[in-house]
Design a protein around this motif. Structure first.
Motif, PDB file in Angstrom:
ATOM      1  N   GLU A   1       0.801   1.775  12.860  1.00 23.68           N
ATOM      2  CA  GLU A   1      -0.436   1.108  13.280  1.00 23.68           C
ATOM      3  C   GLU A   1      -1.064   0.264  12.173  1.00 23.68           C
ATOM      4  OE1 GLU A   1      -2.910   4.252  14.719  1.00 23.68           O
ATOM      5  OE2 GLU A   1      -1.353   5.010  16.085  1.00 23.68           O
ATOM      6  N   GLY A   2      -0.424   0.251  10.989  1.00 25.17           N
ATOM      7  CA  GLY A   2      -0.961  -0.535   9.881  1.00 25.17           C
ATOM      8  C   GLY A   2      -2.242   0.016   9.306  1.00 25.17           C
ATOM      9  N   ARG A   3      -2.446   1.338   9.401  1.00 23.23           N
ATOM     10  CA  ARG A   3      -3.686   1.965   8.919  1.00 23.23           C
ATOM     11  C   ARG A   3      -3.507   2.649   7.565  1.00 23.23           C
ATOM     12  NH1 ARG A   3      -4.947   6.159  11.264  1.00 23.23           N
ATOM     13  NH2 ARG A   3      -3.222   6.544  12.728  1.00 23.23           N
ATOM     14  N   HIS A   4      -2.360   2.522   6.935  1.00 27.36           N
ATOM     15  CA  HIS A   4      -2.068   3.235   5.702  1.00 27.36           C
ATOM     16  C   HIS A   4      -2.781   2.601   4.504  1.00 27.36           C
ATOM     17  CE1 HIS A   4       0.830   0.019   6.310  1.00 27.36           C
ATOM     18  NE2 HIS A   4       1.062  -0.011   5.017  1.00 27.36           N
ATOM     19  N   ASP A   5      -3.082   3.441   3.504  1.00 30.87           N
ATOM     20  CA  ASP A   5      -3.695   2.969   2.271  1.00 30.87           C
ATOM     21  C   ASP A   5      -2.860   3.457   1.094  1.00 30.87           C
ATOM     22  OD1 ASP A   5      -4.450   5.686   1.675  1.00 30.87           O
ATOM     23  OD2 ASP A   5      -6.192   5.440   2.978  1.00 30.87           O
ATOM     24  N   THR A   6      -3.354   3.253  -0.123  1.00 29.79           N
ATOM     25  CA  THR A   6      -2.559   3.584  -1.302  1.00 29.79           C
ATOM     26  C   THR A   6      -2.400   5.093  -1.526  1.00 29.79           C
ATOM     27  OG1 THR A   6      -4.514   3.392  -2.720  1.00 29.79           O
ATOM     28  CG2 THR A   6      -3.138   1.439  -2.476  1.00 29.79           C
ATOM     29  N   LYS A   7      -3.181   5.903  -0.833  1.00 28.86           N
ATOM     30  CA  LYS A   7      -3.066   7.363  -0.941  1.00 28.86           C
ATOM     31  C   LYS A   7      -2.231   7.948   0.194  1.00 28.86           C
ATOM     32  CE  LYS A   7      -5.728   7.454  -4.549  1.00 28.86           C
ATOM     33  NZ  LYS A   7      -5.136   7.724  -5.876  1.00 28.86           N
ATOM     34  N   PHE A   8      -1.711   7.095   1.043  1.00 33.78           N
ATOM     35  CA  PHE A   8      -0.984   7.513   2.239  1.00 33.78           C
ATOM     36  C   PHE A   8       0.199   8.427   1.918  1.00 33.78           C
ATOM     37  CE2 PHE A   8       2.756   5.989   4.855  1.00 33.78           C
ATOM     38  CZ  PHE A   8       2.507   6.777   5.970  1.00 33.78           C
ATOM     39  N   VAL A   9       1.026   8.050   0.969  1.00 35.94           N
ATOM     40  CA  VAL A   9       2.221   8.847   0.652  1.00 35.94           C
ATOM     41  C   VAL A   9       1.827  10.215   0.117  1.00 35.94           C
ATOM     42  CG1 VAL A   9       4.232   9.009  -0.861  1.00 35.94           C
ATOM     43  CG2 VAL A   9       3.727   6.868   0.312  1.00 35.94           C
ATOM     44  N   GLU A  10       0.902  10.246  -0.861  1.00 39.16           N
ATOM     45  CA  GLU A  10       0.473  11.542  -1.404  1.00 39.16           C
ATOM     46  C   GLU A  10      -0.155  12.439  -0.330  1.00 39.16           C
ATOM     47  OE1 GLU A  10       0.111   8.760  -3.120  1.00 39.16           O
ATOM     48  OE2 GLU A  10       0.559   9.127  -5.250  1.00 39.16           O
ATOM     49  N   ARG A  11      -0.941  11.824   0.534  1.00 42.48           N
ATOM     50  CA  ARG A  11      -1.663  12.586   1.558  1.00 42.48           C
ATOM     51  C   ARG A  11      -0.745  13.129   2.644  1.00 42.48           C
ATOM     52  NH1 ARG A  11      -4.879   8.717   2.734  1.00 42.48           N
ATOM     53  NH2 ARG A  11      -3.764   7.946   4.561  1.00 42.48           N
ATOM     54  N   GLU A  12       0.210  12.328   3.088  1.00 44.35           N
ATOM     55  CA  GLU A  12       1.015  12.691   4.242  1.00 44.35           C
ATOM     56  C   GLU A  12       2.379  13.283   3.913  1.00 44.35           C
ATOM     57  OE1 GLU A  12      -0.154  12.596   7.296  1.00 44.35           O
ATOM     58  OE2 GLU A  12      -2.065  11.813   6.568  1.00 44.35           O
ATOM     59  N   PHE A  13       2.893  13.035   2.706  1.00 43.19           N
ATOM     60  CA  PHE A  13       4.247  13.461   2.414  1.00 43.19           C
ATOM     61  C   PHE A  13       4.395  14.355   1.172  1.00 43.19           C
ATOM     62  CE2 PHE A  13       4.626   9.520   4.793  1.00 43.19           C
ATOM     63  CZ  PHE A  13       5.559   9.866   5.765  1.00 43.19           C
ATOM     64  N   LEU A  14       3.395  14.335   0.289  1.00 42.46           N
ATOM     65  CA  LEU A  14       3.552  15.076  -0.956  1.00 42.46           C
ATOM     66  C   LEU A  14       2.558  16.203  -1.135  1.00 42.46           C
ATOM     67  CD1 LEU A  14       4.127  12.055  -3.383  1.00 42.46           C
ATOM     68  CD2 LEU A  14       5.824  13.383  -2.130  1.00 42.46           C
ATOM     69  N   SER A  15       1.629  16.366  -0.199  1.00 37.00           N
ATOM     70  CA  SER A  15       0.603  17.398  -0.349  1.00 37.00           C
ATOM     71  C   SER A  15       1.164  18.770   0.006  1.00 37.00           C
ATOM     72  CB  SER A  15      -0.595  17.077   0.536  1.00 37.00           C
ATOM     73  OG  SER A  15      -0.202  16.950   1.881  1.00 37.00           O
TER      74      SER A  15
ATOM     75  N   SER B   1       0.795  -1.226   0.000  1.00 39.15           N
ATOM     76  CA  SER B   1       0.000   0.000   0.000  1.00 39.15           C
ATOM     77  C   SER B   1       0.827   1.276   0.000  1.00 39.15           C
ATOM     78  CB  SER B   1      -0.957   0.002   1.206  1.00 39.15           C
ATOM     79  OG  SER B   1      -1.844  -1.093   1.155  1.00 39.15           O
ATOM     80  N   VAL B   2       2.100   1.201   0.393  1.00 37.10           N
ATOM     81  CA  VAL B   2       2.948   2.400   0.371  1.00 37.10           C
ATOM     82  C   VAL B   2       3.409   2.609  -1.064  1.00 37.10           C
ATOM     83  CG1 VAL B   2       4.996   3.543   1.275  1.00 37.10           C
ATOM     84  CG2 VAL B   2       3.674   2.023   2.751  1.00 37.10           C
ATOM     85  N   GLN B   3       2.733   3.536  -1.748  1.00 35.05           N
ATOM     86  CA  GLN B   3       2.965   3.770  -3.172  1.00 35.05           C
ATOM     87  C   GLN B   3       3.026   5.259  -3.467  1.00 35.05           C
ATOM     88  OE1 GLN B   3      -0.141   1.889  -5.459  1.00 35.05           O
ATOM     89  NE2 GLN B   3       0.053  -0.079  -4.393  1.00 35.05           N
ATOM     90  N   ARG B   4       3.659   5.567  -4.577  1.00 35.33           N
ATOM     91  CA  ARG B   4       3.667   6.922  -5.113  1.00 35.33           C
ATOM     92  C   ARG B   4       3.336   6.827  -6.597  1.00 35.33           C
ATOM     93  NH1 ARG B   4       7.679   9.559  -7.960  1.00 35.33           N
ATOM     94  NH2 ARG B   4       7.453  11.836  -8.068  1.00 35.33           N
ATOM     95  N   ARG B   5       2.217   7.410  -6.981  1.00 29.06           N
ATOM     96  CA  ARG B   5       1.775   7.369  -8.370  1.00 29.06           C
ATOM     97  C   ARG B   5       1.732   5.939  -8.901  1.00 29.06           C
ATOM     98  NH1 ARG B   5       5.288  12.564 -10.653  1.00 29.06           N
ATOM     99  NH2 ARG B   5       4.215  14.146  -9.405  1.00 29.06           N
TER     100      ARG B   5
END
Length: 447
Positions: free
Chosen positions: A433-447, A230-234
């Motif tokens: 906590e294992g709560r991340h999804d496929t939008k996690f990186v964009e939401r938390e690190f790239l916004s 789930s830890v993805q970027r684009r």
């Protein structure tokens, strides 16, 4: 008996196959472009042949040059690795018609599963859950509107060929659907030579979970549990782990059994990965089958103790799998970080160049799969991944702690890498906590 294998690939996966060959007493043959003459896979193979100029289209994608190298070397089989020609059914057929065993599925199975729309139909036939969507390809915008109204907006438009997020668009309403369809078709045609698209209901905040499966020609099909990607970027995977930290045990059993049904129903042999998305209620839906070994296969090897490359070779040689389903146990937790030659502070801009100094981490449970070394020049012509850092420990918490230590220990001078970014991800509460999804990186690190 397979006595000599040509690896139709480059970099760390080529070196990974060479190592398996050496341990099995099988000769190895590397191919390389002019840009890869100093790569470690070239240095460590028993034989090596240049197949062209630096660009992939002039070397690693040149089927005639690869077949010529195989003929000159007198190999018995060809391992395609991942990427390049690995899922090219035509290359698969050419290898076999030229007298070389292709270490992978049949061309027919590869072709069927390579078309996402056909694969979706096969999933339905084998009672594998799919996201509600169109029954086939979308021929006109009017049909798309009717289907979208039926399944509900937002909808996801997906190219039937290829992957990596190309030919994929989200339409949130009827007004945006026509434009999104046009964009998806144009991009898919340019990328894959096939502009066919279909519709699915858009699943918000999904997790990406895939199941490793391998099958022999004697009717044995086994899963080796799941991986969370789930830890993805684009749509490009950055961190993978096994087992998934968020799947309840009952769902875990169901998703693995569904993957086995899919592969058995496709009459597939050799290694495959069946990919799913999982929604917030832990419902899972089939995405696609990758008809090859995956970049992230080491995390599966670490939790099961099974060498997937060796099993691939044995299956191609006509042997039975060396294990039964009941023999496969999931032990501990494994995490893989893809170390790329990119600058995370400059929007992950590729950063090829000469590696002046390099120190690779070690210690209990640490593995580093790579073809690079101090003095090596990372070429600009290919994927930016220079290695994979893999950790295996008794628990996920221990694996995260060891990975953070190893990332800080790793030293690569002369180029930028993504090690610092991975360390940030591993500290984030959602990941911990294992709560991340496929939008996690964009939401938390790239916004």
């Amino acid at each position: 008996m397979i006595k000599k294998i040509l690896i139709a690939n480059r970099g760390e996966i080529a070196l990974r196959v060479i190592r398996a060959c050496r341990e099995m007493g099988i000769g190895s043959v590397a191919v390389y472009s002019q840009a890869d003459v100093d790569s470690m896979h070239v240095k460590l193979a028993d034989e090596a042949y240049c197949v062209g100029k630096p660009r992939s289209s002039d070397s690693y994608l040149k089927i005639d040059q690869i077949i010529a190298a195989a003929e000159v070397a007198g190999v018995d089989a060809i391992h395609p690795g991942y990427g390049f020609l690995a899922e090219n059914a035509h290359f698969n057929e050419v290898c076999r018609s030229s007298g070389f065993e292709f270490i992978g599925p049949s061309p027919q199975a590869m072709e069927k599963l390579g078309d996402k729309n056909t694969a979706r139909s096969m999933a339905i036939a084998n009672k594998v859950p799919v996201v509600p969507g169109s029954d086939g390809l979308i021929d006109n915008d009017a049909d798309a509107v009717e289907i979208a109204k039926k399944i509900g907006f937002p909808v996801l438009i997906k190219a039937t060929a290829g992957g990596g997020g190309k030919g994929m668009r989200v339409a949130v309403d009827e007004q945006s659907l026509s434009t999104a369809l046009s964009q998806a078709r144009t991009e898919a045609e340019a990328a894959f030579g096939n502009g066919g698209v279909y519709l699915e209901r858009y699943v918000g905040s999904p997790r990406h979970v895939e199941v490793q499966v391998i099958a022999d020609s004697h009717g044995n099909v086994c899963h080796l549990f799941e991986r969370d990607c789930s830890v993805q970027r684009r749509h490009q995977k950055l961190i993978e782990e096994a087992p998934s930290p968020s799947l309840p045990e009952d769902r875990r059993i169901e998703i693995c059994e569904a993957a086995v049904r899919m592969i058995r129903g496709a009459e597939y042999t050799n290694a495959a990965t069946v990919e799913f998305i999982v929604d917030t209620d832990n419902n899972f839906y089939f995405i696609e089958v990758n008809a090859r070994i995956q970049v992230e296969h080491p995390v599966t090897e670490m939790i099961t103790g099974i060498d997937l490359i060796k099993e691939q070779i044995r299956v191609a040689a006509g042997e039975k799998l060396s294990f039964r389903q009941e023999d496969v146990k999931c032990q501990g937790a494994a995490i893989e970080c893809r170390i790329n030659a990119e600058d995370p502070d400059k929007n992950f801009q590729p950063n090829p160049g000469r590696i002046e100094k390099m120190f690779v981490p070690g210690g209990m449970g640490v593995r580093f799969d790579s073809h690079v070394y101090a003095g090596y020049t990372v070429p600009p012509h290919y994927d930016s991944m220079i290695g994979k850092l893999i950790i295996h420990r008794p628990t996920r918490a221990e694996a995260i702690a060891t990975m953070r230590r190893a990332l800080r220990e790793m030293q690569v001078e002369g180029i930028c890498t993504t090690t610092s970014f991975h360390d940030k991800v591993l500290q984030h509460p959602e990941f911990l906590e294992g709560r991340h999804d496929t939008k996690f990186v964009e939401r938390e690190f790239l916004s």
